[in-house]
Every structure is written in structure tokens, then in C-alpha cells.
Enzyme design. Structure first.
Site, mmCIF file in Angstrom:
data_model
loop_
_atom_site.group_PDB
_atom_site.id
_atom_site.type_symbol
_atom_site.label_atom_id
_atom_site.label_comp_id
_atom_site.label_asym_id
_atom_site.label_seq_id
_atom_site.Cartn_x
_atom_site.Cartn_y
_atom_site.Cartn_z
ATOM 1 N N GLU A 25 -4.912 1.040 18.773
ATOM 2 C CA GLU A 25 -3.979 1.361 17.769
ATOM 3 C C GLU A 25 -4.834 2.070 16.896
ATOM 4 O O GLU A 25 -6.000 1.876 16.323
ATOM 5 C CB GLU A 25 -3.714 0.556 17.180
ATOM 6 C CG GLU A 25 -3.456 -0.697 16.274
ATOM 7 C CD GLU A 25 -1.904 -0.310 15.067
ATOM 8 O OE1 GLU A 25 -2.003 0.433 14.759
ATOM 9 O OE2 GLU A 25 -2.033 -1.847 15.240
ATOM 10 N N LYS A 160 3.571 -11.018 10.964
ATOM 11 C CA LYS A 160 2.758 -11.330 8.613
ATOM 12 C C LYS A 160 3.970 -11.282 8.709
ATOM 13 O O LYS A 160 5.205 -11.174 9.233
ATOM 14 C CB LYS A 160 2.710 -9.750 8.272
ATOM 15 C CG LYS A 160 1.500 -9.465 8.546
ATOM 16 C CD LYS A 160 0.634 -8.861 7.543
ATOM 17 C CE LYS A 160 -0.475 -8.489 7.219
ATOM 18 N NZ LYS A 160 -0.851 -7.005 8.249
HETATM 19 N N1 PSU Z 1 2.118 -5.416 10.901
HETATM 20 C C1 PSU Z 1 0.661 -5.262 10.452
HETATM 21 N N2 PSU Z 1 -0.121 -4.682 10.052
HETATM 22 C C2 PSU Z 1 -0.021 -3.071 11.194
HETATM 23 C C3 PSU Z 1 0.468 -2.862 11.548
HETATM 24 C C4 PSU Z 1 2.419 -3.967 11.209
HETATM 25 O O1 PSU Z 1 0.667 -6.468 10.033
HETATM 26 O O2 PSU Z 1 -1.327 -2.620 10.802
HETATM 27 C C5 PSU Z 1 1.187 -1.889 11.227
HETATM 28 C C6 PSU Z 1 0.939 -1.541 13.016
HETATM 29 O O3 PSU Z 1 1.118 0.039 13.361
HETATM 30 C C7 PSU Z 1 2.728 -1.465 13.894
HETATM 31 C C8 PSU Z 1 3.543 -1.049 12.764
HETATM 32 O O4 PSU Z 1 2.668 -1.020 14.914
HETATM 33 O O5 PSU Z 1 2.845 -0.939 11.705
HETATM 34 C C9 PSU Z 1 5.246 -0.714 12.258
HETATM 35 O O6 PSU Z 1 5.237 -0.253 11.948
HETATM 36 P P1 PSU Z 1 7.501 -0.306 11.507
HETATM 37 O O7 PSU Z 1 7.748 -1.625 10.881
HETATM 38 O O8 PSU Z 1 7.703 1.278 10.595
HETATM 39 O O9 PSU Z 1 7.522 -0.379 12.971
#
Ligand code: PSU
Ligand code: MN
Length: 305
Positions: A25, A160
Site C-alpha cells: 500500500e 493499533k
Molecule cells: N492503521 C495503521 N497504520 C496505517 C493505517 C492504519 O496502523 O498506516 C492507514 C492504512 O492505509 C489504512 C488507513 O488503510 O490508514 C485507514 O484509514 P481510515 O481509518 O481513515 O479508513
């Protein structure tokens, strides 16, 4: 194949030959780390994929194209763009393409684009999930929806504890997503090897994971598979200490009024600051570990075919 998809020559020839390919990603590049650590980490992760017998395919949106296999100068340019790039989740994709913009892809959109390209295995750090307080904010990452409808296996270090891990696992269950512990009975909490929650199934070899992915595909099931791979012991952070920092970061986000798509990047950056960068060191270690396991799973899948 749609008119936006651009697959690099190396990735296309690996796919044509039935060789192992691992998707990577790019939100972690644009929104997850500062330059140049983001570029260096992306290159190091690609090297780990190669060392483990697969071809890396970094996925991003660049100048209105869905790019599969971003490398060299383009990867450096994306890393430099950093936070000036958009963050593309599923609902953003059409708008970003229509405007010809550049964006890091989240787990959701990376899965979506990987599936378009025919890539079955994807390595990331952590997935998005159900945020704490979602019972009032309804903030649930589109990553969980994508896992329910896109047949790609996602290797991650769990989620996390910026998230409500219990609720995240409940939504995955509702969505019909098998949660596999790789050599682990515990669902990991990204920086820590355990979250207090278990996994649905423990599998101890890449071959067994490949078998499960193949069976799910043979059944015609649309869902992905979540492979939870705990951070190596030596790189793990102290769980109580990191949880305290995460709680402080969530409080700061509340006080600053940060919500919606800005919340995850804000929390990740705030945790970096509050741990004096220790979170970044752990983050890099676990992404490399996930890349190695994903490459081994992709290799086992390719050997089955
Ligand atoms: N959680 C992490 N590290 C990350 C992300 C999430 O521990 O880098 C990033 C990933 O790309 C994930 C995105 O798909 O954040 C999720 O964002 P949202 O909660 O806005 O969907
Ligand atoms: Mn969200």
C-alpha cells in the site's frame, strides 16, 4: 481491464507467468511516515519481498492512473509528495481519478486495485477498523467493508489500539472475514504481540495459509482473508507504555476536533511524537516482517497453481 489501470512491465510479466506477486500500500508512504524514511522504508520492504521469492507491486494513484508497481523515480516522487497527496479510500477513488490527482491508497483501495490486477496477497502494517467511540461517531474504516467484498489476503500486524479491537473483530466476523493468526493464537495489537483478543484460526506455515486462501476462492466466496502476524519479539514495544501514549493521542485528537479521514493520520503522527520516534522504528520492523510472510504465502499459492 479498466482504462485507469497501469501495471508495470515487471509486475505484468510476473502475473502472466503465474509467479508470486505481493501488493504493497501507499498511504503508509504518503501519510504514514516523513520523507525520506517513507521512501527508504518502501524500498526496504520491496527488497524483503524479493528476498522471499516474490515480486513487489507498490500500488498508488498517480496523475489520475491506478498504478501497480510504482518504483524508481515515481516512488521517490510519491514519497516527496507526502501529505500533499490525497488519501484515497474507496469512496474517494472516482473523484481523484476524474481530477487526475495523486493519492496514497489505503488498505481498502489497495485491495480493490490489487484485485483488478489479479494480485491475491497484500502486505501492510495495520488495518483500519472500528474507532473507539464508534457507537457515537460511527467511524468504522472502509477497510473492513473491503475485506468483506474483495478476495485478497491481507497480511498485517493486527490493529493499533487507536481502534476498538474487540469491535473491529466483531465487524470482521459479521462481514464473513476469516481472521488467521500466523504462528499465533493471539490477535496482535500492532506495536504489541497481543491485544487480549484471540484469532479465529491459527496456522503455522505459509502453505496452510495458501491452502485456506485457495479453498475460499474455490468456494466462490468474495471476502478477503486477514492474516495477523505479530511484530517480532525483539521489535515489540512495551504494551502498557504504548497504550498510555495512544490514549494521550486520542485525547489530543478530541481536543483538536480531528475526525473522519484525518483521524488515523493524526493519531499515527501524534503517537510518533509522543514516543520520540520509537513507534516509527517498530512500524518499519513489522512492515518488513509482514512483507516477508506475505511473499512466502504468495510463493506457496503460486506453487499450488
Ligand atoms: N492503521 C495503521 N497504520 C496505517 C493505517 C492504519 O496502523 O498506516 C492507514 C492504512 O492505509 C489504512 C488507513 O488503510 O490508514 C485507514 O484509514 P481510515 O481509518 O481513515 O479508513
Ligand atoms: Mn474513518
Amino acid at each position: 481491464m479498466n482504462r485507469f489501470l497501469e501495471i508495470s512491465a515487471e509486475v505484468q510479466s510476473a502475473l502472466d507467468a503465474g509467479r508470486a506477486v505481493v501488493a504493497l500500500e501507499s498511504t503508509i508512504i504518503t501519510h504514514g511516515m516523513p520523507y525520506p524514511q517513507n521512501r527508504d522504508t518502501a524500498l526496504a520492504v520491496e527488497a524483503v519481498v524479493r528476498e522471499n521469492g516474490a515480486i513487489p507491486a507498490t500500488i498508488a494513484v498517480m496523475c489520475g492512473k491506478l498504478r501497480v508497481g510504482v518504483s524508481g523515480h515515481d516512488l521517490d516522487a510519491l514519497a516527496k509528495t507526502g501529505l500533499d497527496a490525497a488519501k484515497a479510500s474507496r469512496r474517494d477513488l472516482a473523484a481523484i481519478l476524474a481530477k487526475g490527482q495523486t493519492a496514497g491508497t489505503t488498505v481498502a483501495t489497495t485491495m480493490q486495485i490489487a484485485a483488478m490486477a489479479g494480485i491475491k496477497v497484500f502486505a501492510t502494517g495495520g488495518i483500519g477498523g472500528v474507532h473507539r467511540g464508534a457507537e457515537t461517531t460511527f467511524d468504522i474504516s472502509a477497510d473492513l467493508n473491503e475485506l468483506s467484498q474483495t478476495p485478497v489476503a491481507v497480511v498485517c500486524a493486527g490493529a493499533k489500539s487507536i481502534l476498538d479491537i474487540g469491535k473491529t473483530l466483531e465487524v470482521l466476523e459479521t462481514n464473513g472475514v476469516p481472521v488467521i493468526g500466523f504462528k499465533s493464537d493471539a490477535f496482535p495489537a500492532f506495536f504489541a504481540r497481543e491485544s487480549g483478543f484471540g484469532v479465529d484460526y491459527r496456522l503455522d506455515t505459509p502453505r496452510e495459509v495458501a491452502e485456506l486462501i485457495a479453498v475460499q476462492a474455490d468456494l466462490g466466496m468474495a471476502a478477503g482473508v486477514l492474516v495477523a502476524n505479530p511484530i517480532p519479539e525483539a521489535d515489540a514495544l512495551d504494551a502498557a507504555e504504548i497504550d498510555g501514549r495512544i490514549a494521550a493521542a486520542i485525547e489530543d485528537a478530541d481536543n483538536q476536533g480531528v475526525t473522519r479521514k484525518d483521524l488515523t493520520p493524526y493519531l499515527l503522527n501524534r503517537i510518533f511524537e509522543l514516543t520520540d520516534g520509537k513507534s516509527l522504528v517498530a512500524n518499519i520492523a513489522l512492515v518488513k516482517h509482514n512483507a516477508a510472510v506475505a511473499a512466502q504465502i504468495a510463493t506457496a499459492l503460486a506453487e499450488r497453481a
